[in-house]
Design an enzyme around this catalytic site. Structure first.
Site, PDB file in Angstrom:
ATOM      1  N   TYR A 167       0.798  -1.108  -0.144  1.00 58.77           N
ATOM      2  CA  TYR A 167       0.107  -0.093  -0.090  1.00 58.77           C
ATOM      3  C   TYR A 167       1.003   1.161  -0.034  1.00 58.77           C
ATOM      4  O   TYR A 167       2.067   1.212   0.499  1.00 58.77           O
ATOM      5  CB  TYR A 167      -0.920  -0.030   1.096  1.00 58.77           C
ATOM      6  N   CYS A 168       0.455   2.259  -0.690  1.00 54.79           N
ATOM      7  CA  CYS A 168       0.994   3.562  -0.869  1.00 54.79           C
ATOM      8  C   CYS A 168       2.551   3.221  -1.488  1.00 54.79           C
ATOM      9  O   CYS A 168       3.511   3.736  -0.863  1.00 54.79           O
ATOM     10  CB  CYS A 168       1.382   4.423   0.443  1.00 54.79           C
ATOM     11  N   PRO A 169       2.669   2.565  -2.730  1.00 56.52           N
ATOM     12  CA  PRO A 169       3.974   2.336  -3.171  1.00 56.52           C
ATOM     13  C   PRO A 169       4.434   3.464  -3.679  1.00 56.52           C
ATOM     14  O   PRO A 169       3.753   4.562  -4.103  1.00 56.52           O
ATOM     15  CB  PRO A 169       3.496   1.456  -4.260  1.00 56.52           C
TER      16      PRO A 169
END
Length: 300
Positions: A167-169
């Site tokens: 998540y949130c790369p």
């Protein structure tokens, strides 16, 4: 001791939310993030104009001020990025997070959702580009170096590259042994610069990732959003020997950061009640509250 000019060429102010007289909620910390990046250049300018500091006259021991802000979560919170609002089923996704007993708010930097709980630490480096200019990539690299040097005594090698199914790369994901332990975001305002990171220290990282995975499923995410794979992420404690895992806490990590800072420079506690800071902070707090209200599900 490795050379670290970014630390050594600043005089640091530490702001720790455990010492904040205001309520420790997500809106407060996000408002402070928005405030420090505006406050610090003003503070340095005042110090220079009053003769208390001239830019980088090292022979006289005069340094620009910088800020290290710790804002660990005191309650389970999801910090959303502005891009998350583009979800086709955004309200239903938010409702899912609220039903899971998370506070939900929008942050002023970063693009996508991250999870905060008692096993996650957030920290930010705030500096003045008029005194220590950094490009976008250089600013990210200061945070990577800080985390890498902090964890080196534990025998951990920290790298920075994108873990696309986390998540949130992002380009500067913080990685150990191919697994993401945290991420970095950046915010600039005139000469002020904030580089912020979240790090998963301990706790149930699989559960965190599954929460965001479900958020995107319910929100009807398209190709603009990551397909979150819980197996792509881990806690820092997961890489330590069993007898060391319980010792790796948010507080322990914070103390390790401060010990590294003390090796390179000098720090004092910042004053949350400083009038100049409060004048900037109060309008930002109102904005943060409005941002939070704007994403709450419609109860009509």
């Amino acid at each position: 001791m490795p050379n670290f000019p970014y630390l050594s060429q600043h005089d640091w102010l530490i702001y720790d939310e455990h010492h904040n007289p205001d309520a420790q909620i997500a809106d407060t910390t996000m408002a402070l993030q928005d405030s420090f990046v505006r406050y610090l250049p003003k503070l340095n300018q005042t110090l220079a104009e009053t003769g208390q500091m001239t830019a980088y006259e090292h022979s006289k021991g005069q340094k620009a001020k910088a800020i290290l802000h710790f804002y660990p979560s005191v309650r389970p919170t999801i910090l959303l990025g502005a891009k998350d609002k583009l979800l086709a089923n955004f309200s239903e996704g938010i409702e899912h997070l609220i039903q899971a007993n998370y506070t939900v708010t929008l942050r002023p930097h970063g693009g996508l959702a991250v999870v905060n709980d008692e096993g996650v630490i957030n920290l930010a480096l705030v500096s003045d580009n008029a005194h220590f200019p950094l490009s976008i990539d250089e600013a990210y690299e200061q945070m990577v170096k800080l985390i890498a040097l902090t964890l080196k005594p534990y025998g951990l090698l920290v790298e920075a590259y994108e873990i696309a199914d986390s998540y949130c790369p992002g380009k500067y994901d913080l990685v150990i042994d191919g697994l993401k332990i945290g991420g970095i975001a950046q915010r600039r305002f005139k000469t002020g610069l904030t580089t912020a990171a979240y790090l998963s220290i301990n706790g149930n990282q699989t559960q965190r990732a599954q929460l965001i995975q479900n958020f995107y499923k319910i929100g009807l995410a398209d190709e603009r959003f990551p397909t979150v794979n819980p197996a792509s992420m881990a806690n820092i404690a997961d890489f330590l020997a069993p007898e060391e895992q319980t010792k790796m806490t948010v507080e322990q990590f914070k103390q390790a950061i401060l010990a590294l800072l003390a090796e390179h420079s000098h720090y004092t506690l910042g004053d949350y009640t400083a009038p100049e800071l409060q004048a900037i902070y109060q309008p930002r707090l109102e904005q943060a509250r409005k941002r939070s209200l704007s994403i709450q599900p419609n109860k009509d």
